[in-house]
Design a protein around this motif. Structure first.
Motif, PDB file in Angstrom:
ATOM      1  N   ASN A 171       0.902  -1.316   0.059  1.00 37.01           N
ATOM      2  CA  ASN A 171      -0.026  -0.013   0.160  1.00 37.01           C
ATOM      3  C   ASN A 171       0.678   1.237  -0.028  1.00 37.01           C
ATOM      4  N   ALA A 172       1.878   1.145  -0.707  1.00 39.30           N
ATOM      5  CA  ALA A 172       2.870   2.283  -0.656  1.00 39.30           C
ATOM      6  C   ALA A 172       2.281   3.749  -0.836  1.00 39.30           C
ATOM      7  N   GLU A 173       2.713   4.549  -0.490  1.00 41.53           N
ATOM      8  CA  GLU A 173       2.554   5.944  -0.157  1.00 41.53           C
ATOM      9  C   GLU A 173       1.051   6.318   0.471  1.00 41.53           C
ATOM     10  N   GLN A 174       0.597   5.160   1.134  1.00 40.02           N
ATOM     11  CA  GLN A 174      -0.647   5.531   1.851  1.00 40.02           C
ATOM     12  C   GLN A 174      -0.219   5.443   3.243  1.00 40.02           C
ATOM     13  N   VAL A 175      -0.662   6.513   4.023  1.00 42.94           N
ATOM     14  CA  VAL A 175      -0.404   6.547   5.463  1.00 42.94           C
ATOM     15  C   VAL A 175      -1.510   5.683   6.268  1.00 42.94           C
ATOM     16  N   PHE A 176      -0.813   5.244   7.113  1.00 43.58           N
ATOM     17  CA  PHE A 176      -1.700   4.574   8.214  1.00 43.58           C
ATOM     18  C   PHE A 176      -1.493   4.660   9.517  1.00 43.58           C
ATOM     19  N   GLU A 179      -3.061   2.476  15.143  1.00 43.08           N
ATOM     20  CA  GLU A 179      -4.262   1.938  15.536  1.00 43.08           C
ATOM     21  C   GLU A 179      -4.768   0.941  14.281  1.00 43.08           C
ATOM     22  N   THR A 180      -4.579   1.532  12.977  1.00 39.60           N
ATOM     23  CA  THR A 180      -4.801   0.566  11.782  1.00 39.60           C
ATOM     24  C   THR A 180      -3.984  -0.501  11.685  1.00 39.60           C
ATOM     25  N   LEU A 181      -2.808  -0.179  11.649  1.00 37.77           N
ATOM     26  CA  LEU A 181      -1.747  -1.248  11.646  1.00 37.77           C
ATOM     27  C   LEU A 181      -1.860  -2.243  12.636  1.00 37.77           C
ATOM     28  N   LEU A 182      -2.350  -1.696  13.881  1.00 37.60           N
ATOM     29  CA  LEU A 182      -2.560  -2.964  14.844  1.00 37.60           C
ATOM     30  C   LEU A 182      -3.686  -3.897  14.399  1.00 37.60           C
ATOM     31  N   GLU A 183      -4.596  -3.440  13.782  1.00 39.99           N
ATOM     32  CA  GLU A 183      -5.605  -4.255  13.486  1.00 39.99           C
ATOM     33  C   GLU A 183      -5.353  -5.005  12.288  1.00 39.99           C
ATOM     34  N   GLU A 184      -4.605  -4.500  11.126  1.00 40.48           N
ATOM     35  CA  GLU A 184      -4.199  -5.361   9.888  1.00 40.48           C
ATOM     36  C   GLU A 184      -3.000  -5.946  10.117  1.00 40.48           C
ATOM     37  N   VAL A 185      -1.953  -5.584  10.846  1.00 46.47           N
ATOM     38  CA  VAL A 185      -0.872  -6.621  11.027  1.00 46.47           C
ATOM     39  C   VAL A 185      -0.852  -7.421  11.926  1.00 46.47           C
ATOM     40  N   SER A 213      18.002   6.792  11.111  1.00 43.34           N
ATOM     41  CA  SER A 213      17.412   8.189  11.708  1.00 43.34           C
ATOM     42  C   SER A 213      17.035   8.987  10.599  1.00 43.34           C
ATOM     43  N   ASN A 214      17.513   8.620   9.514  1.00 42.22           N
ATOM     44  CA  ASN A 214      16.995   9.447   8.188  1.00 42.22           C
ATOM     45  C   ASN A 214      16.287   8.309   7.174  1.00 42.22           C
ATOM     46  N   ALA A 215      15.132   7.857   7.346  1.00 40.07           N
ATOM     47  CA  ALA A 215      14.693   6.884   6.606  1.00 40.07           C
ATOM     48  C   ALA A 215      14.300   7.283   5.478  1.00 40.07           C
ATOM     49  N   LYS A 216      14.402   6.252   4.501  1.00 43.79           N
ATOM     50  CA  LYS A 216      13.917   6.418   2.966  1.00 43.79           C
ATOM     51  C   LYS A 216      12.738   5.807   2.608  1.00 43.79           C
ATOM     52  N   TYR A 217      12.939   4.341   3.217  1.00 46.52           N
ATOM     53  CA  TYR A 217      11.613   3.436   2.755  1.00 46.52           C
ATOM     54  C   TYR A 217      10.372   3.541   3.609  1.00 46.52           C
ATOM     55  N   VAL A 218      10.521   3.398   5.128  1.00 46.01           N
ATOM     56  CA  VAL A 218       9.400   3.489   6.027  1.00 46.01           C
ATOM     57  C   VAL A 218       9.610   4.703   6.593  1.00 46.01           C
ATOM     58  N   GLN A 219       8.410   5.699   6.253  1.00 44.13           N
ATOM     59  CA  GLN A 219       8.680   7.194   6.539  1.00 44.13           C
ATOM     60  C   GLN A 219       7.474   7.219   7.641  1.00 44.13           C
ATOM     61  N   THR A 220       7.730   8.311   8.508  1.00 45.16           N
ATOM     62  CA  THR A 220       6.666   8.810   9.416  1.00 45.16           C
ATOM     63  C   THR A 220       5.959  10.155   9.004  1.00 45.16           C
ATOM     64  N   LYS A 221       4.885  10.041   8.976  1.00 46.00           N
ATOM     65  CA  LYS A 221       3.852  11.268   8.648  1.00 46.00           C
ATOM     66  C   LYS A 221       3.608  11.905  10.154  1.00 46.00           C
ATOM     67  N   VAL A 224       0.415  11.619  12.333  1.00 45.34           N
ATOM     68  CA  VAL A 224      -0.723  10.642  11.636  1.00 45.34           C
ATOM     69  C   VAL A 224      -0.255   9.060  11.802  1.00 45.34           C
ATOM     70  N   GLY A 225       0.878   8.718  11.194  1.00 46.44           N
ATOM     71  CA  GLY A 225       1.345   7.343  11.247  1.00 46.44           C
ATOM     72  C   GLY A 225       2.576   7.215  10.382  1.00 46.44           C
ATOM     73  N   TYR A 226       2.499   5.724   9.630  1.00 46.66           N
ATOM     74  CA  TYR A 226       3.507   5.493   8.937  1.00 46.66           C
ATOM     75  C   TYR A 226       3.072   5.168   7.648  1.00 46.66           C
ATOM     76  N   TYR A 227       4.127   5.206   6.497  1.00 40.63           N
ATOM     77  CA  TYR A 227       3.652   4.732   5.032  1.00 40.63           C
ATOM     78  C   TYR A 227       5.158   4.386   4.663  1.00 40.63           C
ATOM     79  N   PHE A 228       5.090   3.483   3.568  1.00 39.49           N
ATOM     80  CA  PHE A 228       6.190   3.157   2.783  1.00 39.49           C
ATOM     81  C   PHE A 228       6.380   4.173   1.268  1.00 39.49           C
ATOM     82  N   ARG A 229       7.561   4.457   1.243  1.00 34.77           N
ATOM     83  CA  ARG A 229       7.645   5.274   0.022  1.00 34.77           C
ATOM     84  C   ARG A 229       8.702   4.644  -0.920  1.00 34.77           C
ATOM     85  N   ARG A 230       8.030   4.542  -2.063  1.00 32.15           N
ATOM     86  CA  ARG A 230       8.760   4.002  -3.098  1.00 32.15           C
ATOM     87  C   ARG A 230       9.782   5.079  -3.700  1.00 32.15           C
TER      88      ARG A 230
END
Length: 231
Positions: A171-176, A179-185, A213-221, A224-230
């Motif tokens: 679900n790249a580029e979508q911020v979760f 709480e949603t990650l707890l339910e889904e993962v 400390s300067n993540a490229k893939y697993v990003q923080t919004k 709001v939450g976290y998302y994967f950046r392609r």
């Protein structure tokens, strides 16, 4: 074939109650009463899930978890009699998939057991998208082989870390939200707190990022939450 569970607790009455209730649900259950027995029983019986108490004779649960994670990815649910945050965080950082604080209801424990074993069986039965590979720059996620590579080097992830990375990458580029990650993962019936997600994200970044400390893939919004950046 019934799933096998190893219960590790030096308080035999508690271990027997857990064993009795799990066997009523159809699981095959083994008991270990100290840290060394836990390690020996894991390699002897090859359980599908381990319920591991922290306070153990011979070798504590933290040490057991760390040693097991050197060679296996079997889901581990840690039990603690303490409410201290440091115990929970340390267990997760050493590779545990989940934790529960005593006393707990068997219904709650069973929900977590089922969620963890369901995901393991899903992977082992090849039910994931066959042959699907996700690539982002030099990071390769092979969903069929349950394998993550970076510059042709295999990165060892726990089941929970892989599941989190897979979910975010699919679900790249979508911020979760956490709480949603707890339910889904972690599973729909998961009873937990969002700190579990934060710790797992931190461990995941330490393994897949060039600079955690300067993540490229697993990003923080922020906020709001976290998302994967392609990339």
């Amino acid at each position: 074939m019934n799933s096998k569970i190893l219960v590790v607790d030096d308080e035999r009455p508690i271990a027997d109650i857990i064993k009795y209730n799990l066997e009523k649900e159809g699981y095959k259950v083994f008991i270990a009463e100290d840290g060394q027995q836990a390690i020996d029983s894991t390699y002897e019986h090859k359980p599908d899930l381990i319920i591991l108490d922290i306070m153990l004779p011979v070798m504590d649960g933290f040490t057991v978890c760390k040693k097991l994670r050197e060679n296996i990815n079997t889901p581990i649910i840690m039990l603690t009699a303490k409410e201290e945050e440091v115990d929970k965080v340390l267990g997760l950082e050493l590779g545990a998939d989940d934790y529960m604080t005593k006393p707990f209801s068997f219904r709650e424990l069973l929900a977590r057991v089922k969620a963890n074993i369901r995901r393991v069986n899903f992977l082992n039965n090849g039910a994931e998208a066959g042959g699907q590979i996700i690539k982002s720059n030099n990071l390769v996620i092979d969903l069929n082989k349950y394998e993550v590579r970076k510059e042709d080097r295999i990165i060892e992830l726990t089941l929970r870390e892989f599941e989190l990375l897979k979910y975010l990458a699919l679900n790249a580029e979508q911020v979760f939200s956490r709480e949603t990650l707890l339910e889904e993962v972690w599973g729909y019936e998961y009873y937990g707190d969002v700190r579990t997600v934060d710790v797992t994200v931190r461990r995941l970044r330490e393994k897949v990022e060039d600079d955690p400390s300067n993540a490229k893939y697993v990003q923080t919004k922020r906020g709001v939450g976290y998302y994967f950046r392609r990339i």
